[in-house]
Design a protein around this motif. Structure first.
Motif, PDB file in Angstrom:
ATOM      1  N   GLU A 295      -0.976  27.920 -51.474  1.00 33.05           N
ATOM      2  CA  GLU A 295      -0.820  27.016 -50.354  1.00 33.05           C
ATOM      3  C   GLU A 295      -1.824  27.276 -49.239  1.00 33.05           C
ATOM      4  OE1 GLU A 295       3.310  27.919 -49.770  1.00 33.05           O
ATOM      5  OE2 GLU A 295       3.917  25.975 -50.545  1.00 33.05           O
ATOM      6  N   ILE A 296      -2.664  28.278 -49.385  1.00 31.32           N
ATOM      7  CA  ILE A 296      -3.706  28.545 -48.393  1.00 31.32           C
ATOM      8  C   ILE A 296      -4.876  27.614 -48.677  1.00 31.32           C
ATOM      9  CG2 ILE A 296      -5.246  30.260 -47.385  1.00 31.32           C
ATOM     10  CD1 ILE A 296      -2.378  30.956 -46.879  1.00 31.32           C
ATOM     11  N   ARG A 297      -4.986  26.563 -47.870  1.00 31.93           N
ATOM     12  CA  ARG A 297      -6.020  25.560 -48.089  1.00 31.93           C
ATOM     13  C   ARG A 297      -7.060  25.517 -46.984  1.00 31.93           C
ATOM     14  NH1 ARG A 297      -1.080  23.449 -49.735  1.00 31.93           N
ATOM     15  NH2 ARG A 297      -0.660  22.786 -47.605  1.00 31.93           N
ATOM     16  N   SER A 298      -6.652  25.883 -45.784  1.00 33.86           N
ATOM     17  CA  SER A 298      -7.554  25.854 -44.634  1.00 33.86           C
ATOM     18  C   SER A 298      -7.510  27.189 -43.908  1.00 33.86           C
ATOM     19  CB  SER A 298      -7.157  24.739 -43.657  1.00 33.86           C
ATOM     20  OG  SER A 298      -7.431  23.466 -44.207  1.00 33.86           O
ATOM     21  N   VAL A 299      -8.672  27.741 -43.637  1.00 36.12           N
ATOM     22  CA  VAL A 299      -8.775  29.037 -42.968  1.00 36.12           C
ATOM     23  C   VAL A 299      -9.518  28.851 -41.654  1.00 36.12           C
ATOM     24  CG1 VAL A 299      -9.689  31.380 -43.098  1.00 36.12           C
ATOM     25  CG2 VAL A 299      -8.726  30.300 -45.151  1.00 36.12           C
ATOM     26  N   CYS A 300      -8.871  29.233 -40.563  1.00 36.36           N
ATOM     27  CA  CYS A 300      -9.513  29.195 -39.257  1.00 36.36           C
ATOM     28  C   CYS A 300     -10.252  30.510 -39.036  1.00 36.36           C
ATOM     29  CB  CYS A 300      -8.457  29.007 -38.167  1.00 36.36           C
ATOM     30  SG  CYS A 300      -9.135  28.991 -36.498  1.00 36.36           S
ATOM     31  N   VAL A 301     -11.482  30.415 -38.598  1.00 36.18           N
ATOM     32  CA  VAL A 301     -12.267  31.603 -38.271  1.00 36.18           C
ATOM     33  C   VAL A 301     -12.526  31.621 -36.773  1.00 36.18           C
ATOM     34  CG1 VAL A 301     -14.449  32.824 -38.604  1.00 36.18           C
ATOM     35  CG2 VAL A 301     -13.327  31.723 -40.554  1.00 36.18           C
ATOM     36  N   PHE A 302     -12.055  32.675 -36.125  1.00 30.52           N
ATOM     37  CA  PHE A 302     -12.372  32.942 -34.726  1.00 30.52           C
ATOM     38  C   PHE A 302     -13.548  33.906 -34.705  1.00 30.52           C
ATOM     39  CE2 PHE A 302      -7.594  32.410 -33.970  1.00 30.52           C
ATOM     40  CZ  PHE A 302      -7.721  31.105 -33.523  1.00 30.52           C
ATOM     41  N   CYS A 303     -14.584  33.595 -33.936  1.00 32.57           N
ATOM     42  CA  CYS A 303     -15.755  34.471 -33.886  1.00 32.57           C
ATOM     43  C   CYS A 303     -16.622  34.111 -32.691  1.00 32.57           C
ATOM     44  CB  CYS A 303     -16.561  34.389 -35.175  1.00 32.57           C
ATOM     45  SG  CYS A 303     -17.146  32.729 -35.585  1.00 32.57           S
ATOM     46  N   GLY A 304     -17.657  34.893 -32.484  1.00 30.95           N
ATOM     47  CA  GLY A 304     -18.488  34.743 -31.306  1.00 30.95           C
ATOM     48  C   GLY A 304     -19.421  33.548 -31.336  1.00 30.95           C
ATOM     49  N   SER A 305     -19.758  33.077 -30.139  1.00 33.13           N
ATOM     50  CA  SER A 305     -20.776  32.038 -29.995  1.00 33.13           C
ATOM     51  C   SER A 305     -22.158  32.655 -29.805  1.00 33.13           C
ATOM     52  CB  SER A 305     -20.441  31.128 -28.807  1.00 33.13           C
ATOM     53  OG  SER A 305     -20.350  31.885 -27.611  1.00 33.13           O
ATOM     54  N   ALA A 306     -22.241  33.968 -30.012  1.00 35.25           N
ATOM     55  CA  ALA A 306     -23.511  34.698 -30.058  1.00 35.25           C
ATOM     56  C   ALA A 306     -23.543  35.455 -31.386  1.00 35.25           C
ATOM     57  CB  ALA A 306     -23.619  35.672 -28.887  1.00 35.25           C
ATOM     58  N   PHE A 307     -24.691  36.033 -31.725  1.00 37.73           N
ATOM     59  CA  PHE A 307     -24.810  36.786 -32.968  1.00 37.73           C
ATOM     60  C   PHE A 307     -24.444  38.254 -32.802  1.00 37.73           C
ATOM     61  CE2 PHE A 307     -27.840  33.312 -34.138  1.00 37.73           C
ATOM     62  CZ  PHE A 307     -27.120  32.845 -35.224  1.00 37.73           C
ATOM     63  N   GLY A 308     -24.462  38.762 -31.567  1.00 40.23           N
ATOM     64  CA  GLY A 308     -24.209  40.175 -31.360  1.00 40.23           C
ATOM     65  C   GLY A 308     -25.429  41.017 -31.698  1.00 40.23           C
ATOM     66  N   LYS A 309     -25.324  42.314 -31.475  1.00 40.53           N
ATOM     67  CA  LYS A 309     -26.465  43.216 -31.665  1.00 40.53           C
ATOM     68  C   LYS A 309     -26.683  43.616 -33.113  1.00 40.53           C
ATOM     69  CE  LYS A 309     -27.008  46.579 -28.742  1.00 40.53           C
ATOM     70  NZ  LYS A 309     -26.719  47.766 -27.882  1.00 40.53           N
ATOM     71  N   ASP A 310     -25.613  43.731 -33.874  1.00 37.64           N
ATOM     72  CA  ASP A 310     -25.695  44.241 -35.237  1.00 37.64           C
ATOM     73  C   ASP A 310     -25.985  43.094 -36.214  1.00 37.64           C
ATOM     74  OD1 ASP A 310     -25.299  45.385 -37.756  1.00 37.64           O
ATOM     75  OD2 ASP A 310     -23.626  46.634 -37.076  1.00 37.64           O
ATOM     76  N   PRO A 311     -27.083  43.125 -36.956  1.00 45.80           N
ATOM     77  CA  PRO A 311     -27.379  42.061 -37.934  1.00 45.80           C
ATOM     78  C   PRO A 311     -26.289  41.885 -38.982  1.00 45.80           C
ATOM     79  CG  PRO A 311     -29.291  43.487 -37.600  1.00 45.80           C
ATOM     80  CD  PRO A 311     -28.146  44.150 -36.901  1.00 45.80           C
ATOM     81  N   ALA A 312     -25.449  42.897 -39.154  1.00 47.72           N
ATOM     82  CA  ALA A 312     -24.370  42.809 -40.140  1.00 47.72           C
ATOM     83  C   ALA A 312     -23.367  41.720 -39.777  1.00 47.72           C
ATOM     84  CB  ALA A 312     -23.655  44.153 -40.270  1.00 47.72           C
ATOM     85  N   TYR A 313     -23.232  41.403 -38.499  1.00 50.57           N
ATOM     86  CA  TYR A 313     -22.291  40.368 -38.094  1.00 50.57           C
ATOM     87  C   TYR A 313     -22.732  38.997 -38.615  1.00 50.57           C
ATOM     88  CZ  TYR A 313     -21.057  43.991 -34.622  1.00 50.57           C
ATOM     89  OH  TYR A 313     -20.703  45.159 -33.995  1.00 50.57           O
ATOM     90  N   LYS A 314     -24.003  38.685 -38.428  1.00 57.64           N
ATOM     91  CA  LYS A 314     -24.524  37.400 -38.901  1.00 57.64           C
ATOM     92  C   LYS A 314     -24.455  37.315 -40.421  1.00 57.64           C
ATOM     93  CE  LYS A 314     -28.584  34.367 -38.735  1.00 57.64           C
ATOM     94  NZ  LYS A 314     -29.964  34.201 -38.227  1.00 57.64           N
ATOM     95  N   GLN A 315     -24.785  38.403 -41.099  1.00 56.71           N
ATOM     96  CA  GLN A 315     -24.728  38.402 -42.560  1.00 56.71           C
ATOM     97  C   GLN A 315     -23.294  38.187 -43.043  1.00 56.71           C
ATOM     98  OE1 GLN A 315     -27.513  38.680 -44.749  1.00 56.71           O
ATOM     99  NE2 GLN A 315     -25.905  37.871 -46.093  1.00 56.71           N
ATOM    100  N   ALA A 316     -22.352  38.803 -42.362  1.00 52.49           N
ATOM    101  CA  ALA A 316     -20.946  38.633 -42.734  1.00 52.49           C
ATOM    102  C   ALA A 316     -20.495  37.193 -42.539  1.00 52.49           C
ATOM    103  CB  ALA A 316     -20.065  39.579 -41.918  1.00 52.49           C
ATOM    104  N   ALA A 317     -20.939  36.553 -41.442  1.00 60.08           N
ATOM    105  CA  ALA A 317     -20.589  35.157 -41.199  1.00 60.08           C
ATOM    106  C   ALA A 317     -21.134  34.266 -42.324  1.00 60.08           C
ATOM    107  CB  ALA A 317     -21.134  34.706 -39.850  1.00 60.08           C
ATOM    108  N   HIS A 318     -22.382  34.524 -42.710  1.00 57.65           N
ATOM    109  CA  HIS A 318     -22.994  33.750 -43.790  1.00 57.65           C
ATOM    110  C   HIS A 318     -22.238  33.959 -45.110  1.00 57.65           C
ATOM    111  CE1 HIS A 318     -26.253  31.735 -45.945  1.00 57.65           C
ATOM    112  NE2 HIS A 318     -26.138  32.686 -46.854  1.00 57.65           N
ATOM    113  N   ASP A 319     -21.951  35.200 -45.425  1.00 57.17           N
ATOM    114  CA  ASP A 319     -21.268  35.514 -46.682  1.00 57.17           C
ATOM    115  C   ASP A 319     -19.846  34.955 -46.706  1.00 57.17           C
ATOM    116  OD1 ASP A 319     -23.576  36.835 -47.368  1.00 57.17           O
ATOM    117  OD2 ASP A 319     -22.761  38.848 -47.040  1.00 57.17           O
ATOM    118  N   LEU A 320     -19.155  35.044 -45.577  1.00 57.54           N
ATOM    119  CA  LEU A 320     -17.796  34.506 -45.515  1.00 57.54           C
ATOM    120  C   LEU A 320     -17.811  33.003 -45.762  1.00 57.54           C
ATOM    121  CD1 LEU A 320     -14.778  34.889 -44.992  1.00 57.54           C
ATOM    122  CD2 LEU A 320     -15.248  34.569 -42.550  1.00 57.54           C
ATOM    123  N   GLY A 321     -18.794  32.310 -45.199  1.00 54.85           N
ATOM    124  CA  GLY A 321     -18.902  30.875 -45.433  1.00 54.85           C
ATOM    125  C   GLY A 321     -19.054  30.548 -46.908  1.00 54.85           C
TER     126      GLY A 321
END
Length: 198
Positions: free
Chosen positions: A7-33
């Motif tokens: 029954e899990i059909r829609s997932v809300c993602v809360f996250c920053g409107s910036a990328f932050g200092k660590d490149p791992a954050y952006k990579q995680a956002a891309h991979d999660l998508g």
């Protein structure tokens, strides 16, 4: 009654409107998508095309997945909408958060600032009041959320928060763990040993 895995059909993602200092954050956002699109789970998010928000939405969209952005009218120029995704324009932040909640079956919290904190604190407060039982998963990239977890544990230690509340949300370290954690958290009966308490 909590949602089952199917029954899990829609997932809300809360996250920053910036990328932050660590490149791992952006990579995680891309991979999660990519993972959400691959699992045919619709992304629900704040509607912006900037920072981790925009990266997640573009990744889902470019991977063939569905996206619903919810954008307050006053932020349209500041957080440009991602081209090609379904976006609803609402009057204010309160309407945005309520629609994000209503359109989502589960929540993933990525690194972010005060806006992300405000969103997740309200969600956790509603859970504390038994207003919902939707899964809440923190994506704790490079231990980003540890100071926040320490504060929540402090409120429990000082008897402002019941100990059982710490079992109502979960933390994972990698993107690959997100969907299994959502599935486990969404089951009616959960083996406590499979949970990662914060």
């Amino acid at each position: 009654m909590p949602l089952t895995k199917n029954e899990i059909r829609s997932v809300c993602v809360f996250c920053g409107s910036a990328f932050g200092k660590d490149p791992a954050y952006k990579q995680a956002a891309h991979d999660l998508g990519q993972i959400l699109a691959g699992a045919a789970m619709r992304l629900v998010y704040g509607g912006g095309g900037v920072g981790l928000m925009g990266e997640t939405a573009r990744s889902v969209h470019e991977s063939g997945g569905k996206v619903l952005g919810i954008m307050p009218k006053f932020l349209q120029n500041r957080e440009a909408i991602v081209d090609g995704v379904d976006t609803r324009i609402v009057s204010n932040m309160h309407e945005r958060k309520m629609m994000m909640f209503e359109e989502s079956d589960a929540f993933v919290v990525m690194p972010g600032g005060v806006g992300t904190l405000e969103e997740v604190i309200e969600l956790m407060s509603w859970r504390r009041l038994d207003l919902h039982k939707k899964p809440v998963i923190f994506l704790n990239i490079n231990h980003y959320w540890e100071p926040f977890f320490a504060l929540i544990r402090h409120t429990e230690a000082e008897a402002f928060t019941p100990a059982v509340f710490l079992d109502t949300f979960f933390s994972v370290d990698t993107v690959e763990e997100v969907l299994p954690a959502i599935a486990r958290a969404g089951l009616h009966t959960v083996d406590i040993d499979t949970r990662r308490r914060v």
